[in-house]
Write a protein that holds these residues in place. Structure first.
Motif, PDB file in Angstrom:
ATOM      1  N   VAL A   1      18.073  14.695  31.924  1.00 20.79           N
ATOM      2  CA  VAL A   1      16.765  14.176  32.342  1.00 20.79           C
ATOM      3  C   VAL A   1      15.716  14.908  31.520  1.00 20.79           C
ATOM      4  O   VAL A   1      15.717  16.141  31.463  1.00 20.79           O
ATOM      5  CB  VAL A   1      16.528  14.410  33.834  1.00 20.79           C
ATOM      6  CG1 VAL A   1      15.197  13.793  34.251  1.00 20.79           C
ATOM      7  CG2 VAL A   1      17.659  13.831  34.662  1.00 20.79           C
ATOM      8  N   CYS A   2      14.846  14.158  30.875  1.00 18.24           N
ATOM      9  CA  CYS A   2      13.796  14.752  30.054  1.00 18.24           C
ATOM     10  C   CYS A   2      12.457  14.619  30.770  1.00 18.24           C
ATOM     11  O   CYS A   2      12.078  13.516  31.195  1.00 18.24           O
ATOM     12  CB  CYS A   2      13.709  14.071  28.693  1.00 18.24           C
ATOM     13  SG  CYS A   2      15.162  14.317  27.662  1.00 18.24           S
ATOM     14  N   LEU A   3      11.759  15.719  30.876  1.00 15.15           N
ATOM     15  CA  LEU A   3      10.405  15.723  31.441  1.00 15.15           C
ATOM     16  C   LEU A   3       9.442  16.061  30.320  1.00 15.15           C
ATOM     17  O   LEU A   3       9.409  17.186  29.834  1.00 15.15           O
ATOM     18  CB  LEU A   3      10.296  16.752  32.568  1.00 15.15           C
ATOM     19  CG  LEU A   3       8.879  17.015  33.088  1.00 15.15           C
ATOM     20  CD1 LEU A   3       8.280  15.752  33.704  1.00 15.15           C
ATOM     21  CD2 LEU A   3       8.865  18.163  34.091  1.00 15.15           C
ATOM     22  N   SER A   4       8.663  15.065  29.912  1.00 21.78           N
ATOM     23  CA  SER A   4       7.644  15.277  28.894  1.00 21.78           C
ATOM     24  C   SER A   4       6.314  15.515  29.596  1.00 21.78           C
ATOM     25  O   SER A   4       5.936  14.770  30.502  1.00 21.78           O
ATOM     26  CB  SER A   4       7.547  14.053  27.978  1.00 21.78           C
ATOM     27  OG  SER A   4       6.466  14.181  27.080  1.00 21.78           O
TER      28      SER A   4
ATOM     29  N   GLU B   1       2.474  29.789  34.537  1.00 21.80           N
ATOM     30  CA  GLU B   1       2.543  29.019  35.779  1.00 21.80           C
ATOM     31  C   GLU B   1       3.576  27.898  35.688  1.00 21.80           C
ATOM     32  O   GLU B   1       4.235  27.554  36.672  1.00 21.80           O
ATOM     33  CB  GLU B   1       1.163  28.409  36.087  1.00 21.80           C
ATOM     34  CG  GLU B   1       0.044  29.418  36.286  1.00 21.80           C
ATOM     35  CD  GLU B   1       0.265  30.261  37.527  1.00 21.80           C
ATOM     36  OE1 GLU B   1       0.862  29.740  38.507  1.00 21.80           O
ATOM     37  OE2 GLU B   1      -0.148  31.438  37.529  1.00 21.80           O
ATOM     38  N   PHE B   2       3.735  27.342  34.503  1.00 24.05           N
ATOM     39  CA  PHE B   2       4.568  26.155  34.301  1.00 24.05           C
ATOM     40  C   PHE B   2       6.067  26.501  34.288  1.00 24.05           C
ATOM     41  O   PHE B   2       6.878  25.883  34.994  1.00 24.05           O
ATOM     42  CB  PHE B   2       4.164  25.499  32.970  1.00 24.05           C
ATOM     43  CG  PHE B   2       4.708  24.126  32.759  1.00 24.05           C
ATOM     44  CD1 PHE B   2       3.909  23.014  32.938  1.00 24.05           C
ATOM     45  CD2 PHE B   2       6.024  23.920  32.360  1.00 24.05           C
ATOM     46  CE1 PHE B   2       4.399  21.730  32.727  1.00 24.05           C
ATOM     47  CE2 PHE B   2       6.527  22.659  32.154  1.00 24.05           C
ATOM     48  CZ  PHE B   2       5.710  21.555  32.339  1.00 24.05           C
ATOM     49  N   LEU B   3       6.449  27.491  33.465  1.00 21.37           N
ATOM     50  CA  LEU B   3       7.871  27.782  33.238  1.00 21.37           C
ATOM     51  C   LEU B   3       8.644  28.142  34.508  1.00 21.37           C
ATOM     52  O   LEU B   3       9.751  27.634  34.720  1.00 21.37           O
ATOM     53  CB  LEU B   3       8.022  28.904  32.207  1.00 21.37           C
ATOM     54  CG  LEU B   3       7.542  28.590  30.782  1.00 21.37           C
ATOM     55  CD1 LEU B   3       7.690  29.805  29.883  1.00 21.37           C
ATOM     56  CD2 LEU B   3       8.325  27.426  30.198  1.00 21.37           C
ATOM     57  N   PRO B   4       8.118  29.015  35.380  1.00 20.78           N
ATOM     58  CA  PRO B   4       8.907  29.370  36.567  1.00 20.78           C
ATOM     59  C   PRO B   4       9.238  28.180  37.461  1.00 20.78           C
ATOM     60  O   PRO B   4      10.311  28.150  38.074  1.00 20.78           O
ATOM     61  CB  PRO B   4       8.007  30.382  37.296  1.00 20.78           C
ATOM     62  CG  PRO B   4       7.136  30.957  36.231  1.00 20.78           C
ATOM     63  CD  PRO B   4       6.878  29.814  35.295  1.00 20.78           C
TER      64      PRO B   4
ATOM     65  N   HIS C   1      13.929  25.019  39.469  1.00 21.72           N
ATOM     66  CA  HIS C   1      14.583  23.758  39.819  1.00 21.72           C
ATOM     67  C   HIS C   1      15.762  23.447  38.887  1.00 21.72           C
ATOM     68  O   HIS C   1      16.244  22.309  38.846  1.00 21.72           O
ATOM     69  CB  HIS C   1      13.568  22.606  39.775  1.00 21.72           C
ATOM     70  CG  HIS C   1      12.598  22.624  40.930  1.00 21.72           C
ATOM     71  ND1 HIS C   1      11.481  23.419  40.943  1.00 21.72           N
ATOM     72  CD2 HIS C   1      12.612  21.956  42.124  1.00 21.72           C
ATOM     73  CE1 HIS C   1      10.817  23.241  42.066  1.00 21.72           C
ATOM     74  NE2 HIS C   1      11.482  22.358  42.806  1.00 21.72           N
ATOM     75  N   GLY C   2      16.224  24.435  38.124  1.00 20.63           N
ATOM     76  CA  GLY C   2      17.404  24.259  37.281  1.00 20.63           C
ATOM     77  C   GLY C   2      17.140  23.651  35.923  1.00 20.63           C
ATOM     78  O   GLY C   2      18.092  23.288  35.218  1.00 20.63           O
ATOM     79  N   GLY C   3      15.890  23.524  35.529  1.00 22.68           N
ATOM     80  CA  GLY C   3      15.567  22.955  34.223  1.00 22.68           C
ATOM     81  C   GLY C   3      15.256  24.027  33.200  1.00 22.68           C
ATOM     82  O   GLY C   3      15.164  25.213  33.520  1.00 22.68           O
ATOM     83  N   ASP C   4      15.102  23.608  31.963  1.00 23.46           N
ATOM     84  CA  ASP C   4      14.785  24.523  30.873  1.00 23.46           C
ATOM     85  C   ASP C   4      13.755  23.883  29.970  1.00 23.46           C
ATOM     86  O   ASP C   4      13.909  22.726  29.555  1.00 23.46           O
ATOM     87  CB  ASP C   4      16.033  24.847  30.050  1.00 23.46           C
ATOM     88  CG  ASP C   4      17.118  25.510  30.882  1.00 23.46           C
ATOM     89  OD1 ASP C   4      16.887  26.629  31.352  1.00 23.46           O
ATOM     90  OD2 ASP C   4      18.179  24.885  31.066  1.00 23.46           O
TER      91      ASP C   4
ATOM     92  N   MET D   1       8.566  19.865  26.430  1.00 19.31           N
ATOM     93  CA  MET D   1       9.706  19.031  26.783  1.00 19.31           C
ATOM     94  C   MET D   1      10.681  19.894  27.572  1.00 19.31           C
ATOM     95  O   MET D   1      11.106  20.948  27.102  1.00 19.31           O
ATOM     96  CB  MET D   1      10.396  18.468  25.543  1.00 19.31           C
ATOM     97  CG  MET D   1      11.561  17.538  25.847  1.00 19.31           C
ATOM     98  SD  MET D   1      11.073  16.041  26.731  1.00 19.31           S
ATOM     99  CE  MET D   1      10.097  15.219  25.470  1.00 19.31           C
ATOM    100  N   SER D   2      11.028  19.451  28.779  1.00 20.78           N
ATOM    101  CA  SER D   2      11.965  20.176  29.642  1.00 20.78           C
ATOM    102  C   SER D   2      13.202  19.318  29.870  1.00 20.78           C
ATOM    103  O   SER D   2      13.109  18.086  29.948  1.00 20.78           O
ATOM    104  CB  SER D   2      11.307  20.519  30.983  1.00 20.78           C
ATOM    105  OG  SER D   2      10.095  21.225  30.785  1.00 20.78           O
TER     106      SER D   2
END
Length: 672
Positions: A433-436, A464-467, A472-475, A485-486
């Motif tokens: 799953v890609c989160l742009s 604030e964004f990365l944690p 939630h298991g994303g990178d 892009m995560s």
């Protein structure tokens, strides 16, 4: 922004993989090849051959050769000196007569009659030799070394010592039996030794006689200096042995030896007592208490090998070197394309399979292959070089991952992404799953800021964004300007990955677009699901790790559509199909620039959307999709009048009015 449109996996990843593979193969082959040229190669004779014999075990010799042993027990029983060359020769005459009468095809005396003895005994022996007409007497080759005054070896001169004339002329032929000696023992014999003028050796002469008698086709190397590798049958006594004294006792009693009929009989020193052995040689069957194989046993082995066609076929020289190099290359390829643990297990399995194959070849078809280098030296060299290169590549990958996601003090993302790349260091295709995400109006916000202030603003935003993404298991796998892009790798739970990505997007939306505060910036989000290549891109040392593929590009287009529709979050139907219907609001199918297939999208941020508005919008959209444009136009106009701030209704009203914005029931976006 993420429209790469190139099959980097094929063009870049595989090329680097095979370059690394070639590097490992070349280094490993050079390393093993260099060791092959050292004294370590001698391990194939000492340890390797011994191991092959140990795994094969004792082999029953063919029923073609018998040994009559000149041993200490016979000397004691006959009342003669312990040295067989001092025994009365009338005893040997009686032995030849008895063996001939018993049907021996050929008789070999591995005892040199260099000097004349008692005239009557010599005459008796000569008469017996003539009567039998099938006796081969031993010759001996003595090498004299010629040295310069300084001690330097200049040459070697061989001198052939034959039996004295009376016996030499009475015998069928005379011949030597020469064994090339090494520090590890003897492994072969000369069929036509150059020291004897290139004439046949004793085993060859005796075998020729046996082969002629039995109509056996002779097959052995017949050139001067040619050798045959001995295929041993077992330790002392494996080849049948008859005591000299016992044989004479039976002959004197008028009894023949039926066990020698039709066979080759070798008469020579065969002593089971290590302290009394002096014509014995070290072989893989030498026992721990020091009992070696006697020379007469080795001669019998040579004859038996030729009789049954079982002489060892030794892979040596260029053929052995080529086999070792090919095996080394195979191990190197495995270490290059597999993880270290998988390669280690694969090497163990491969080495075991090679060992089984080597023992099989040695046992069934009598091939003596290299064993120590393929099973020990090559695996160690390849594993050492492979681990070193993997460590080097892993350090480079870790450095590029750190450039991608920062220092990652908790080690979470770095560890997850590192594990994902372990099996394919250059990258791999995964379903994800890609989160742009993109910061709204970033250009205007950064205008007038100094570069350091803009950097600080982005760093606070990322803090604030990365944690939230990682919790939630994303990178976060790519950062370009103000866009991120995560990825959520699907694994075995596609629904779970989609829900996790949606929950992360909702929490980010709440944080960035509602709560606000230090480090927050208004952000748009787009989600899509599909296959993505994640790995190294670039040429030479200019490598980066990032996601590439159509799904990445489409997720970016979905995010761009948020601006068009005036919303903060959109997701494709591939993602929202795993969500409850009340959590999403469909906004139709969109065809993006450069895309041939429309993508059904839905809104995810419904916290401020009244239930009535949602219901009426979905009804109007259904009319639009059914291409009832006039009815849809009226419905969207009514929604716009009642909720003037609801941008999606305004957009679809415009789409009803402007034909260029639609293709049937599909929205056409040429900018997003």
């Amino acid at each position: 922004m993420y429209d790469y449109g190139i099959d980097w996996q094929e063009i870049s990843g595989l090329s680097r993989l095979w370059k690394r593979t070639l590097l490992l193969v070349v280094l490993s082959v050079i390393g093993v090849g260099a060791l092959w040229l050292t004294p370590l190669q001698g391990l194939e004779r000492s340890t390797g051959l011994t191991a092959l014999y140990a795994f094969r075990g004792i082999r029953t010799p063919p029923d073609s050769v018998v040994i009559v042993a000149l041993d200490a027990r016979s000397a004691q029983q006959l009342g003669v000196p312990r040295r067989p060359d001092l025994w009365p020769r009338r005893l040997h005459a009686a032995m030849i007569d008895g063996l001939y009468d018993s049907g021996a095809v050929a008789i070999g005396f591995d005892l040199l009659f260099e000097q004349e003895g008692d005239p009557q005994d010599d005459q008796a022996l000569a008469s017996a030799l003539r009567r039998a007409g099938n006796v081969v007497l031993a010759e001996r080759v003595v090498r004299h070394l010629i040295h310069a005054e300084e001690g330097e070896l200049l040459a070697g001169m061989d001198r052939l010592i034959r039996p004295f004339d009376l016996l030499a002329e009475a015998a069928w032929v005379t011949a030597p039996f020469l064994l090339p000696k090494t520090l590890d023992g003897v492994f072969e014999f000369w069929t036509f030794p150059t020291g004897a003028g290139g004439n046949p050796s004793m085993p060859v002469r005796l075998y020729e006689r046996w082969a002629s008698h039995h109509g056996h086709q002779s097959d052995y190397p017949a050139g001067a200096g040619d050798r045959l590798a001995l295929n041993l049958y077992g330790p002392f006594g494996t080849v049948p042995i008859i005591s000299y004294a016992d044989a004479l006792k039976r002959f004197s009693a008028g009894t023949l030896l039926p066990e020698v009929a039709g066979k080759v009989v070798l008469v020579g020193l065969a002593e089971p007592n290590q302290s009394l052995q002096f014509d014995a040689y070290r072989t893989p069957y030498s026992t721990p208490d020091g009992v070696d194989i006697n020379g007469v046993e080795l001669a019998a082995t040579a004859i038996a090998n030729m009789a049954e066609g079982s002489s060892l076929i030794r892979l040596a020289g260029s053929s052995a070197f080529m086999l070792v190099c090919l095996w080394t290359a195979f191990l190197a390829v495995m270490w290059s394309v597999a993880r270290a643990d998988v390669a280690a297990v694969g090497s163990v399995i491969g080495v075991a399979a090679y060992g089984v194959a080597a023992v099989g070849l040695f046992t069934v078809v009598f091939v003596w292959p290299p064993l120590i280098f393929p099973m020990l030296v090559a695996p160690i060299v390849v594993a050492g070089i492979g681990m070193a290169l993997k460590y080097r590549f892993a350090r480079g990958r870790k450095r590029r991952l750190q450039q991608l996601i920062g220092n990652d003090e908790r080690g979470g993302a770095l560890s997850r992404l590192g594990r994902m790349l372990d099996t394919r260091p250059e990258g791999r295709v995964v379903r994800a799953v890609c989160l742009s995400s993109d910061i709204a109006a970033y250009t205007s916000r950064a205008e007038g800021m100094s570069p350091s202030d803009a950097r600080d603003m982005l760093n606070q935003y990322l803090a604030e964004f990365l944690p939230i993404v990682e919790s939630h298991g994303g990178d976060v796998t790519d950062l370009v300007g103000d866009s991120l892009m995560s990825l959520w790798v699907v694994g075995h739970d596609e629904a779970g990955a989609c829900r996790s990505a949606v929950e992360a997007a909702l929490q980010l939306n709440e944080k960035m677009n509602r709560i606000g505060g230090e480090g927050t910036l208004p952000t748009r989000f787009g989600l899509h699901l599909g296959d993505v290549f994640f790995g190294e891109l670039g040429v030479g040392e200019r490598l980066e790790i990032r996601p590439v593929g159509d799904v990445v590009n489409t997720a970016s287009r979905v995010q761009s559509a948020c601006k068009t529709l005036g919303v903060n979050m959109l997701a494709s139907e591939l993602v929202t199909r795993y969500l409850d219907a009340e959590r999403v609001c469909a906004v139709g199918a969109f065809r993006f620039k450069g895309k041939s297939e429309p993508v059904p999208l839905s809104m995810l941020d419904l916290s401020d959307l009244p239930a009535e508005l949602k219901h009426r919008f979905e009804a109007a959209l259904a009319l639009f999709l059914a291409e009832q444009i006039e009815e849809a136009k009226s419905a969207f106009a009514a929604i716009s009048d009642q909720w003037p701030s609801y941008v999606p209704a305004h957009f679809f009203l415009k789409a009803c009015v402007v034909p260029a914005l639609r293709d049937g029931g599909t929205v056409v976006l040429t900018r997003a």
